[in-house]
Design a protein around this motif. Structure first.
Motif, short mmCIF file in Angstrom:
data_model
loop_
_atom_site.label_atom_id
_atom_site.label_comp_id
_atom_site.label_asym_id
_atom_site.label_seq_id
_atom_site.Cartn_x
_atom_site.Cartn_y
_atom_site.Cartn_z
N HIS A 32 -11.92 7.87 -10.93
CA HIS A 32 -11.20 8.41 -9.78
C HIS A 32 -11.28 9.81 -9.88
O HIS A 32 -11.02 10.39 -8.92
CB HIS A 32 -10.02 7.97 -10.32
N THR A 89 -15.85 5.53 -0.43
CA THR A 89 -14.73 5.34 -1.29
C THR A 89 -15.13 4.76 -2.66
O THR A 89 -15.77 3.68 -2.62
CB THR A 89 -13.59 4.53 -0.41
N GLY A 127 -5.21 9.26 -1.11
CA GLY A 127 -5.79 8.30 -0.84
C GLY A 127 -5.17 6.95 -0.55
O GLY A 127 -4.39 7.05 0.12
N LEU A 128 -5.31 6.06 -1.76
CA LEU A 128 -4.47 4.82 -1.48
C LEU A 128 -4.21 4.26 -2.72
O LEU A 128 -5.28 4.02 -3.66
CB LEU A 128 -5.28 3.90 -0.51
N LEU A 178 -5.85 1.26 5.27
CA LEU A 178 -6.71 0.15 4.24
C LEU A 178 -8.01 -0.02 4.87
O LEU A 178 -9.00 0.12 3.88
CB LEU A 178 -5.79 -1.07 4.03
N VAL A 192 -13.30 2.61 -5.49
CA VAL A 192 -12.34 1.79 -5.85
C VAL A 192 -12.26 1.45 -7.29
O VAL A 192 -13.28 1.29 -8.02
CB VAL A 192 -12.43 0.51 -5.08
N VAL A 230 -2.80 0.40 -4.20
CA VAL A 230 -2.94 -1.04 -3.55
C VAL A 230 -2.46 -1.70 -4.78
O VAL A 230 -3.00 -1.76 -6.03
CB VAL A 230 -4.10 -1.32 -3.03
N CYS A 251 0.88 -1.09 0.14
CA CYS A 251 -0.08 0.06 0.07
C CYS A 251 0.73 1.27 0.04
O CYS A 251 1.75 1.26 0.56
CB CYS A 251 -0.85 0.01 1.09
N ALA A 281 -10.27 2.98 4.61
CA ALA A 281 -10.62 3.37 3.19
C ALA A 281 -11.59 2.68 2.47
O ALA A 281 -12.26 3.10 1.69
CB ALA A 281 -9.19 3.36 2.29
N VAL A 282 -11.74 1.37 2.75
CA VAL A 282 -12.46 0.42 2.20
C VAL A 282 -13.67 -0.20 3.15
O VAL A 282 -14.33 -0.99 2.71
CB VAL A 282 -11.61 -0.70 1.50
N THR A 320 -10.70 7.67 -2.56
CA THR A 320 -10.56 6.75 -3.70
C THR A 320 -9.25 5.92 -3.42
O THR A 320 -8.35 6.12 -3.07
CB THR A 320 -10.40 7.73 -4.84
N VAL A 321 -9.37 4.66 -4.00
CA VAL A 321 -8.18 3.76 -3.87
C VAL A 321 -8.02 3.19 -5.36
O VAL A 321 -9.10 2.79 -5.93
CB VAL A 321 -8.90 2.52 -3.00
#
Length: 396
Positions: A167, A153, A204-205, A116, A155, A207, A110, A119-120, A177-178
Motif C-alpha cells: 500500500h 491499482t 483510494g478505496l 469500485l 490491491v 472494501v 466501500c 479502481a480494479v 490502491t484498494v
C-alpha cells in the motif's frame, strides 16, 4: 444504472445476518436473487423453522436504517447490477470453494472516492508475510511503486509486513490502491494501521464484505482472501512461509484462472519457503521486479521486456581469433608476437594481425617489440578464468 431497491435492501439484510463468503448463502443468492432468498427465510421464520439466533437477527435488521447509518460513516453498499460493480467478480460463481468459503459476494461495503469498477479495472494483488524481512518489504514497495506509476491499482489487505509495504509503495508513487478488510470497512484492523487505512479511504478505496462494525475473525480473513484474488488480474506473493495466509490468496487466484506470481528469496529463508513451493510445484511465475509483473498481467504484446543482457564490453566485439590472441598476451611482462603465437597456437603472421587490431581497440600495449595486456584490461579475462602458469606472466 443501479440494482433494484428491493434487491439492494434484501442484500443489506443478508449481509448483516450471514457470514462473508458462506457458500450456502452466496450460491443461493447468485442463483435465485437476494429478494427471493430473503423471502424464503422470512417464511421459514414465520413457520418457526429457523434457529432462534438467526430468527432474532433476521427480524431485527432494518435495511433502510442500515444504509442511512453506513452513509453517515462514509460507506456505500455496492451490489451486482450497480454501475460500479466489477464484472470480473462473477468468476467466483464457478471457482472451487476453499475452507468452506466461496461464491460471489452478496454485496461490498466501500469507503473512498474511487468507483469500485474503475479502481480494479487494472489491478494487481500484492500479498505476503506479516513478518516481512527488510528484503521482502523493500521488494513489495518497489513492485507496488512500479505498478502505480503505470496506473495499475495495487490491491492488498492492509496487514502488517508485505501488505503495508505494498500500500505504501503505491501511495508514495501517487497511484491508486484498494485495501480489502476482514472487518467492517468503517473499522481499522490492525488498529496500528488506522492512519494508513484512513488515508487509503481518502484517496483510494477500502472494501469489505463484512457489514459495518463487524469484527475480524479467522474465517473472515479466509473469505477476504478470495476477494483480494478476485478483484485483481494477478496476484504477486512476496515472502510467504509454508503455512502463510498469502498462499490461500494464491490458491484463490489459481482457482479463478488468474496469473499467480512469486518473488524468490534466499533458499535458506523460511519466510520465502512458501513462495518457492508455489514456483516449484504450483506453476507460479517467478518475478523479480514490477516490470516483470506488468509483462505478466498486461494484454499480450502490450508490455514486453527486452531480454536482460550485461553491458557490452570491448571483448564482445572481437572475433574468435582475436580473443584467442588476447588470452595469450601476458598480463605483466611483455612477450614478442612469435611467443604469443606459440601460446595461442597460431602463426606469427596471424598473431601479428590480431595484435594490431587489439592495439587499436586499446586492449594491449606495445613497446620495444613486446606486447602485454594494457593496464586495467586484465579484468576482461574474467574472475573465472584459469590462473596463469608459473610466474603469472601470461595466460594459458
Amino acid at each position: 444504472m443501479s440494482a433494484p431497491e428491493a434487491e439492494r435492501l434484501a442484500r443489506v439484510v443478508l449481509s448483516r445476518i450471514g457470514e462473508p463468503g458462506d457458500p450456502r448463502l452466496t450460491d443461493l443468492v447468485h442463483e435465485l436473487g437476494a429478494a427471493t432468498v430473503l423471502a424464503g427465510l422470512r417464511d421459514q421464520a414465520s413457520a418457526g423453522e429457523l434457529a432462534a439466533d438467526l430468527h432474532d437477527r433476521l427480524t431485527s435488521v432494518d435495511a433502510a436504517r442500515e444504509l442511512e447509518a453506513a452513509a453517515g460513516r462514509g460507506l456505500r453498499f455496492v451490489v451486482p447490477g450497480d454501475a460500479e460493480w466489477p464484472d470480473h467478480l462473477a468468476a467466483l460463481s464457478h471457482a472451487p470453494h476453499l475452507h468452506e468459503r466461496g461464491g460471489v459476494p452478496v454485496g461490498l461495503w466501500c469507503r473512498g472516492p474511487l468507483p469500485l469498477d474503475e479502481a480494479v479495472g487494472r489491478a494487481v494483488a500484492v500479498v505476503g508475510s506479516r513478518s516481512a524481512t527488510t528484503y521482502g518489504a523493500a521488494v513489495a514497495t518497489d513492485v507496488a511503486a512500479v505498478l502505480a506509476r503505470e496506473s495499475w491499482t495495487v490491491v492488498s489487505g492492509a496487514a502488517f509486513g508485505i501488505d503495508q509495504a505494498a500500500h505504501r509503495g503505491s501511495l508514495a508513487a501517487h497511484g491508486p490502491t484498494v485495501a480489502v478488510l476482514a472487518c467492517g470497512a468503517d473499522r481499522a484492523y490492525p488498529t496500528a494501521h488506522r492512519a494508513m487505512i484512513d488515508y487509503v479511504a481518502d484517496v483510494g478505496l477500502v472494501v469489505s464484505e463484512a457489514p459495518p462494525g463487524a469484527a475480524p475473525t479467522r474465517i473472515r480473513f479466509l473469505a477476504r482472501n478470495r476477494l483480494i484474488a478476485a478483484l485483481a488480474r494477478g496476484t504477486v506473493v512476496v515472502e510467504a512461509a509454508l503455512r502463510s495466509g498469502a498462499l490461500n490468496t494464491a490458491s484463490w487466484a489459481q482457482g479463478l484462472g488468474r496469473v499467480v506470481m512469486g518473488v524468490p528469496g534466499p533458499v535458506t529463508s523460511a519466510p520465502s519457503a512458501g513462495v518457492h513451493q508455489l514456483v516449484r510445484a504450483r506453476d507460479a511465475l517467478l518475478v523479480t521486479c514490477g516490470e516483470e509483473v506488468l509483462e505478466a498481467v498486461s494484454p499480450s504484446g502490450s508490455f514486453a521486456l527486452a531480454e536482460p543482457r550485461a553491458p557490452e564490453a570491448p571483448r564482445d566485439r572481437l572475433t574468435a581469433r582475436e580473443r584467442q590472441v588476447l588470452d595469450a598476451v601476458p598480463l605483466l611482462r611483455g612477450a614478442d608476437a612469435r611467443s604469443i603465437g606459440r601460446t595461442a597456437g597460431l602463426s606469427a603472421a596471424r598473431t601479428q594481425e590480431s595484435l594490431l587490431v587489439l592495439h587499436r581497440a586499446g586492449l594491449v600495449e606495445h613497446g620495444l617489440g613486446r606486447w602485454r595486456v594494457r593496464d586495467g584490461e586484465h579484468v576482461l579475462h574474467g574472475s573465472d578464468a584459469p590462473a596463469p602458469p608459473g610466474d603469472g606472466t601470461s595466460l594459458p
